[in-house]
Design an enzyme around this catalytic site. Structure first.
Site, mmCIF file in Angstrom:
data_model
loop_
_atom_site.group_PDB
_atom_site.id
_atom_site.type_symbol
_atom_site.label_atom_id
_atom_site.label_comp_id
_atom_site.label_asym_id
_atom_site.label_seq_id
_atom_site.Cartn_x
_atom_site.Cartn_y
_atom_site.Cartn_z
ATOM 1 N N GLU A 1 -8.685 44.189 -36.219
ATOM 2 C CA GLU A 1 -8.577 42.861 -35.614
ATOM 3 C C GLU A 1 -9.494 42.736 -34.407
ATOM 4 O O GLU A 1 -9.649 43.686 -33.627
ATOM 5 C CB GLU A 1 -7.138 42.607 -35.167
ATOM 6 C CG GLU A 1 -6.169 42.519 -36.314
ATOM 7 C CD GLU A 1 -4.740 42.302 -35.851
ATOM 8 O OE1 GLU A 1 -4.503 42.237 -34.619
ATOM 9 O OE2 GLU A 1 -3.866 42.204 -36.710
ATOM 10 N N CYS B 1 -3.084 53.005 -35.076
ATOM 11 C CA CYS B 1 -2.895 53.713 -33.810
ATOM 12 C C CYS B 1 -1.779 54.734 -33.969
ATOM 13 O O CYS B 1 -0.772 54.474 -34.629
ATOM 14 C CB CYS B 1 -2.533 52.732 -32.691
ATOM 15 S SG CYS B 1 -2.461 53.534 -31.067
ATOM 16 N N CYS C 1 -11.784 40.437 -27.323
ATOM 17 C CA CYS C 1 -10.916 41.619 -27.357
ATOM 18 C C CYS C 1 -11.249 42.397 -28.619
ATOM 19 O O CYS C 1 -11.236 41.833 -29.715
ATOM 20 C CB CYS C 1 -9.451 41.188 -27.362
ATOM 21 S SG CYS C 1 -8.299 42.565 -27.543
ATOM 22 N N CYS D 1 -1.153 41.959 -31.245
ATOM 23 C CA CYS D 1 -2.063 42.962 -31.790
ATOM 24 C C CYS D 1 -1.436 43.629 -33.017
ATOM 25 O O CYS D 1 -0.327 44.145 -32.951
ATOM 26 C CB CYS D 1 -2.298 43.988 -30.688
ATOM 27 S SG CYS D 1 -3.234 45.382 -31.202
ATOM 28 N N CYS E 1 3.806 53.252 -29.501
ATOM 29 C CA CYS E 1 4.481 52.420 -28.487
ATOM 30 C C CYS E 1 5.530 51.565 -29.204
ATOM 31 O O CYS E 1 5.209 50.884 -30.187
ATOM 32 C CB CYS E 1 3.473 51.551 -27.748
ATOM 33 S SG CYS E 1 2.186 52.532 -26.959
ATOM 34 N N CYS F 1 5.072 47.758 -30.276
ATOM 35 C CA CYS F 1 3.756 47.337 -30.751
ATOM 36 C C CYS F 1 3.704 47.265 -32.284
ATOM 37 O O CYS F 1 4.180 48.165 -32.980
ATOM 38 C CB CYS F 1 2.711 48.319 -30.239
ATOM 39 S SG CYS F 1 1.071 48.014 -30.895
#
Ligand code: SF4
Length: 374
Positions: free
Chosen positions: A98, A120, A113, A348, A124, A127
């Site tokens: 993205e 990832c 961004c 995100c 977290c 997220c």
């Protein structure tokens, strides 16, 4: 976990001027064409500028054949009512990342961004990106291509990219070599011409990465996603909190500030009943007040149940205002990050997850804003 072989995925942006010059020489062309070719490519984010160059016969065809076919394609594009534009870019190996353009920085400018990894591994808990796991690091060229995609988007609406943040998918410090190589093409006048001071790299608090970025002598901004002023709360939200404590992270941020002279930004996503109390605001103020650090308070985008099965909620406006007031009363420069793109998949990782799930990435989604600074 695949370690990408950059050689198999080269786009034009994977090459420095020197790399391209030696490639041109090997093909029987003059290496001196390299700089002008790359400069024209970076200027508009595409190869349209080449039509005005006097180039030897067969050169542009060879470049198309070898590199341009590997350029990321736009697989999905969402435009919010406020103009925020989210792109899902399909890489040469079929994976997706993205990239977001935020249009309201100033009338004639946009902020971009970009992602640093596909997926990832940081986990977290609030997220959406991490829910699909980690796939691979992006190459420097794939990072640059995101910037060029944003530049094309901006030009199309009569604006220009003014700033770039690494707050998309992934932890930039775990792909720092490629992030910095990308930055070294995006920032200087010879190629991307964005400017070093216009770039921010955001980390969840990887201390060796912060020190490595300081040692790299790149004059860019650092942002640290703290999200809690104490280790116990932080560890619940960010597994990496068990590896690096708040004091250790802030000490690394101090070193970064001392080395670069640039104030570090602390990112803090306000979660209802988790980290939004006045006591936590006082704790945060005590930590950052004397450090010249800025605090960015972020609203939370609900993204369903977390990895641990928690349904996090956005902090109430009243609690957010009170939190900010405590910080300001202690002399801490504090900003609320204005929500953007709330009528699209702005958090995100949301658009990519929908695409992976086979849902049309171009349709609108529940209101949301990014945890990472949009
Ligand atoms: S917030 Fe950033 S570092 Fe944390 S899991 Fe999401 S993408 Fe990774």
């Amino acid at each position: 976990m695949e370690n990408v072989n950059a050689k198999t995925l080269k786009t034009l942006s994977d090459l420095s001027v020197v790399d391209l010059a030696s490639r041109l020489t090997a093909w029987g062309f003059k290496g001196s064409h390299a700089e002008v070719l790359l400069r024209a490519y970076y200027e508009t984010g595409e190869e349209t500028g080449w039509s005005e160059l006097i180039l030897p016969r067969g050169l542009t065809e060879r470049l198309y054949e070898e590199f341009l076919a590997n350029r990321p394609e736009t697989a999905a594009r969402q435009v919010a009512e406020d103009g925020t534009t989210k792109l899902l870019l399909k890489l040469a190996d079929g994976r997706t990342v993205e990239t977001v353009m935020m249009t309201d920085f100033r009338d004639d400018r946009v902020a971009g961004c970009v992602s640093s990894q596909v997926g990832c591994a940081m986990g977290c808990d609030f997220c959406a990106t991490t829910k699909t796991g980690f796939e691979r690091n992006l190459t420097a060229g794939e990072i640059v291509e995101q910037f060029l995609a944003l530049r094309r988007e901006a030009i199309a609406v009569g604006k220009r990219v003014q700033t770039l943040v690494f707050m998309g998918m992934g932890e930039p410090m775990l792909n720092l070599d490629n992030v910095l190589e990308g930055v070294r093409r995006i920032a200087p006048n010879e190629l991307g011409a964005l400017g070093w001071r216009q770039i921010t790299v955001s980390t969840v608090g990887i201390v060796p990465g912060i020190d490595a970025m300081a040692a790299a002598n790149v004059n860019i901004h650092l942002a640290v996603s703290l999200h809690a002023p104490d280790d116990a709360t932080r560890e619940k939200l960010l597994p990496m909190g068990k590896r690096f404590g708040v004091e250790e992270i802030l000490a690394a941020a101090d070193r970064y500030q001392a080395k670069t002279g640039r104030p570090v930004t602390i990112q803090y996503c306000l979660l209802k009943g988790v980290n939004d109390s006045p006591a936590q605001a006082r704790q945060l103020a005590a930590l950052v007040g004397a450090r010249r650090m800025h605090v960015n308070l972020l609203g939370y985008n609900p993204t369903g149940l977390s990895l641990k099965g928690v349904a996090y909620e956005r902090a109430d406006a009243k609690a957010g205002d009170a939190f900010a007031e405590v910080l300001r009363s202690q002399g801490v420069a504090t900003h609320f990050r204005r929500p953007r793109g709330r009528d699209i998949d702005a958090a995100c990782g949301q658009l990519r997850r929908r695409a992976i799930a086979g849902v049309n990435g171009g349709t609108s989604a529940p209101a949301a804003e990014s945890q990472k600074g949009l």
